[in-house]
Scaffold this motif. Sequence first.
Motif, PDB file in Angstrom:
ATOM      1  N   LEU A 161       0.823  -1.210   0.000  1.00 52.82           N
ATOM      2  CA  LEU A 161       0.000   0.000   0.000  1.00 52.82           C
ATOM      3  C   LEU A 161       0.856   1.260   0.000  1.00 52.82           C
ATOM      4  O   LEU A 161       1.989   1.270   0.479  1.00 52.82           O
ATOM      5  N   TRP A 162       0.278   2.347  -0.514  1.00 54.10           N
ATOM      6  CA  TRP A 162       0.923   3.656  -0.521  1.00 54.10           C
ATOM      7  C   TRP A 162       1.026   4.128   0.926  1.00 54.10           C
ATOM      8  O   TRP A 162       0.035   4.137   1.666  1.00 54.10           O
ATOM      9  N   SER A 163       2.207   4.545   1.352  1.00 57.27           N
ATOM     10  CA  SER A 163       2.441   4.906   2.752  1.00 57.27           C
ATOM     11  C   SER A 163       1.712   6.175   3.178  1.00 57.27           C
ATOM     12  O   SER A 163       1.482   6.387   4.364  1.00 57.27           O
ATOM     13  N   ALA A 164       1.314   7.032   2.242  1.00 55.41           N
ATOM     14  CA  ALA A 164       0.636   8.283   2.600  1.00 55.41           C
ATOM     15  C   ALA A 164      -0.775   8.057   3.137  1.00 55.41           C
ATOM     16  O   ALA A 164      -1.229   8.786   4.020  1.00 55.41           O
ATOM     17  N   ASP A 165      -1.496   7.060   2.593  1.00 52.87           N
ATOM     18  CA  ASP A 165      -2.870   6.841   3.065  1.00 52.87           C
ATOM     19  C   ASP A 165      -3.130   5.415   3.555  1.00 52.87           C
ATOM     20  O   ASP A 165      -4.186   5.126   4.085  1.00 52.87           O
ATOM     21  N   ASN A 166      -2.179   4.506   3.363  1.00 53.47           N
ATOM     22  CA  ASN A 166      -2.314   3.099   3.761  1.00 53.47           C
ATOM     23  C   ASN A 166      -3.599   2.451   3.257  1.00 53.47           C
ATOM     24  O   ASN A 166      -4.165   1.579   3.898  1.00 53.47           O
ATOM     25  N   ALA A 167      -4.076   2.902   2.103  1.00 60.57           N
ATOM     26  CA  ALA A 167      -5.283   2.322   1.517  1.00 60.57           C
ATOM     27  C   ALA A 167      -5.135   2.101   0.008  1.00 60.57           C
ATOM     28  O   ALA A 167      -5.770   1.215  -0.545  1.00 60.57           O
ATOM     29  N   THR A 168      -4.293   2.889  -0.647  1.00 56.65           N
ATOM     30  CA  THR A 168      -4.129   2.803  -2.095  1.00 56.65           C
ATOM     31  C   THR A 168      -3.139   1.696  -2.447  1.00 56.65           C
ATOM     32  O   THR A 168      -1.969   1.767  -2.060  1.00 56.65           O
ATOM     33  N   PRO A 169      -3.590   0.663  -3.179  1.00 55.80           N
ATOM     34  CA  PRO A 169      -2.668  -0.422  -3.553  1.00 55.80           C
ATOM     35  C   PRO A 169      -1.667   0.054  -4.611  1.00 55.80           C
ATOM     36  O   PRO A 169      -1.993   0.879  -5.465  1.00 55.80           O
ATOM     37  N   LEU A 170      -0.459  -0.467  -4.535  1.00 58.64           N
ATOM     38  CA  LEU A 170       0.565  -0.131  -5.511  1.00 58.64           C
ATOM     39  C   LEU A 170       0.630  -1.205  -6.584  1.00 58.64           C
ATOM     40  O   LEU A 170       0.319  -2.367  -6.345  1.00 58.64           O
ATOM     41  N   HIS A 171       1.035  -0.789  -7.781  1.00 57.88           N
ATOM     42  CA  HIS A 171       1.037  -1.664  -8.950  1.00 57.88           C
ATOM     43  C   HIS A 171       2.404  -1.680  -9.606  1.00 57.88           C
ATOM     44  O   HIS A 171       3.200  -0.758  -9.426  1.00 57.88           O
ATOM     45  N   PHE A 173       2.826  -6.728  -3.757  1.00 59.36           N
ATOM     46  CA  PHE A 173       2.706  -7.201  -2.383  1.00 59.36           C
ATOM     47  C   PHE A 173       3.829  -6.648  -1.521  1.00 59.36           C
ATOM     48  O   PHE A 173       4.882  -6.260  -2.019  1.00 59.36           O
ATOM     49  N   LYS A 174       3.598  -6.628  -0.186  1.00 55.54           N
ATOM     50  CA  LYS A 174       4.598  -6.126   0.749  1.00 55.54           C
ATOM     51  C   LYS A 174       5.837  -7.013   0.716  1.00 55.54           C
ATOM     52  O   LYS A 174       5.734  -8.218   0.497  1.00 55.54           O
TER      53      LYS A 174
END
Length: 84
Positions: A58-68, A80-81
């Motif tokens: 996830l994006w560290s700024a909002d902890n909700a936006t998945p990264l691709h 994945f983490k």
Amino acid sequence: MKKFILPVAVILMGAGAAFATKVTTSNRAIVAGYRIDSVNGQCIKENQCSTIPGETCLWSADNATPLHQLSETMCGEELFKLAN
């Protein structure tokens, strides 16, 4: 005979542990994670993630936006983490 078996067993266990560690660490694929900007639809590079399935990166700024993962034309597969 007993003096010979114990050192051989220790050496084999050590070699097996070293091989198992090598297999798990070489299996990690670390790639750059990108988020999709909701305003212009561009892929913006954020932080490192993994392609090995697990918990979503996830994006560290909002902890909700998945990264691709970035492909040639767009932000493609979800990442994945990194495993510690």
